[in-house]
Design an enzyme around this catalytic site. Structure first.
Site, PDB file in Angstrom:
ATOM      1  N   LYS A  41       0.882  -1.171   0.000  1.00 57.25           N
ATOM      2  CA  LYS A  41       0.000   0.000   0.000  1.00 57.25           C
ATOM      3  C   LYS A  41       0.916   1.215   0.000  1.00 57.25           C
ATOM      4  CE  LYS A  41      -3.316   2.623   2.640  1.00 57.25           C
ATOM      5  NZ  LYS A  41      -3.723   2.990   3.992  1.00 57.25           N
ATOM      6  N   GLY A  43      -8.491   9.509   8.757  1.00 58.20           N
ATOM      7  CA  GLY A  43      -8.940   9.595  10.149  1.00 58.20           C
ATOM      8  C   GLY A  43      -9.953  10.683  10.425  1.00 58.20           C
ATOM      9  N   ASN A  46      -9.829   2.044   8.990  1.00 61.64           N
ATOM     10  CA  ASN A  46      -9.126   1.756  10.231  1.00 61.64           C
ATOM     11  C   ASN A  46      -9.763   2.512  11.411  1.00 61.64           C
ATOM     12  OD1 ASN A  46      -5.603   1.424  11.123  1.00 61.64           O
ATOM     13  ND2 ASN A  46      -7.366   1.294  12.405  1.00 61.64           N
ATOM     14  N   THR A  47      -9.583   3.846  11.403  1.00 61.12           N
ATOM     15  CA  THR A  47      -9.960   4.638  12.568  1.00 61.12           C
ATOM     16  C   THR A  47     -11.439   4.490  12.932  1.00 61.12           C
ATOM     17  OG1 THR A  47      -8.266   6.204  11.865  1.00 61.12           O
ATOM     18  CG2 THR A  47      -9.746   6.937  13.595  1.00 61.12           C
TER      19      THR A  47
END
Lengths: 258, 65
Positions: A97, A158, A207-208
């Site tokens: 990535k 995020g 993710n976050t």
């Protein structure tokens, strides 16, 4: 039809980040409950005494999922390429990535460096997943550099803002019908992930939004369901929006009772 | 001799990267290495000469998004 990334067939269309969870046990349970097939990982300096990295590596092996190493935090082509080399050795995968960060406040990609790094790594046999913008010119140059997957950001990493520019993301989908497109970054809610999938995106990387939820395990499952629902809706060919009403109950046969 | 390992000054007697890793407590660990910013594959560590003032980076798997 299942998702194919660089020839690898995957059941789940959710790619999950492994950072910021309250504990390793919660991370492991979230991976299982979300039924993801791919998790993102990173590389950081290891202390010779506490060996945190070794414990994390053991946990990942227990999870039995494919890993997608990132070059997070790299601000130059050289740094990203060197990190990719190190990641390939440790994780034994050609997948990377690729992040070349250009700006500190938004963590937006340096797209010029990104294209250069993507070309170098693709020529070396890496299978590059570039963290990019929704810019079609940059995307075309990434494809020309060898990328067979594109990962545009939805909004800053995020930020939980969701799809900041759905029209541009829609154009990208239309312009690259045969390239797997993965939304990477900025998703906050399952409904936002579903909206991206309804537009025809192939997968979502998160993710976050999961890790920092009050209950990451439940949120992981919620995202998995939303992503699956959005994909099913796309395949079912959604109704196009219209300006005027259209009666759903048939008018024909209605009694005139005036 | 004095070198930098992950930005910390350390003293080692080893003169190759493989020896330095053993001496600094990384024996058997899953790590990747760089010497003065250049990646050194595991297979080349025994041949990678470490000199006074060199900088070693030792990286391991970590959580990431």
């Amino acid at each position: 039809m299942s998702l194919q990334l660089y020839g690898i067939e995957l059941e789940s269309r959710l790619l999950l980040g492994t950072s910021q969870y309250p504990s390793p046990a919660v991370l492991l349970d979230t991976i299982r409950e979300s039924r993801t097939d791919v998790v993102t990982v990173s590389l950081r300096r290891e202390s010779g005494t506490n060996r945190n990295g070794q414990a994390f590596w053991s946990l990942l092996r227990e999870a039995n999922v494919r890993v997608l190493p990132n070059t997070a935090g790299c601000y130059s082509v050289k740094e990203a390429v060197t990190t990719a080399h190190m990641a390939r050795e440790i994780f034994d995968t050609p997948w990377i990535k690729l992040e070349v960060i250009g700006e500190n406040d938004t963590l937006g990609p340096d797209v010029i460096g990104l294209v250069e790094a993507a070309r170098i790594l693709s020529e070396e046999g890496f299978e590059v997943f570039p963290y990019t913008t929704d810019d079609l010119v940059v995307a075309a140059k990434l494809v020309d550099a060898g990328c067979r997957v594109l990962m545009p950001l939805a909004s800053p990493i995020g930020s939980a803002q969701g799809l900041n520019n759905p029209r541009a993301l829609g154009r990208m989908r239309g312009h690259f019908p045969d390239i797997p497109l993965i939304i990477d970054a900025g998703i906050g809610l399952p409904s936002q992930a579903a909206a991206a999938m309804e537009m025809g995106y192939d997968a979502v990387l998160l993710n976050t939004a999961v890790a920092k939820a009050g209950n990451p395990i439940s949120m992981g499952r919620a995202f998995a369901l939303a992503i699956e629902a959005g994909h099913l809706a796309y395949e079912a060919q959604p109704l196009l929006a219209r300006d005027m009403a259209s009666p759903s109950t048939p008018v024909l046969g209605k009694a005139w009772l005036d | 001799m004095k070198i930098q390992c992950n930005d910390i000054d350390v003293q080692i007697v080893a003169t190759c990267l493989h020896g330095a890793l053993q001496e600094l407590g990384y024996g058997g660990a899953t790590v990747a290495t760089a010497l003065n910013g250049e990646f050194v594959p595991k297979s080349m560590r025994a041949e990678a000469e470490v000199r006074e003032g060199d900088r070693i980076d030792i990286l391991a798997p970590m959580q990431g998004g």
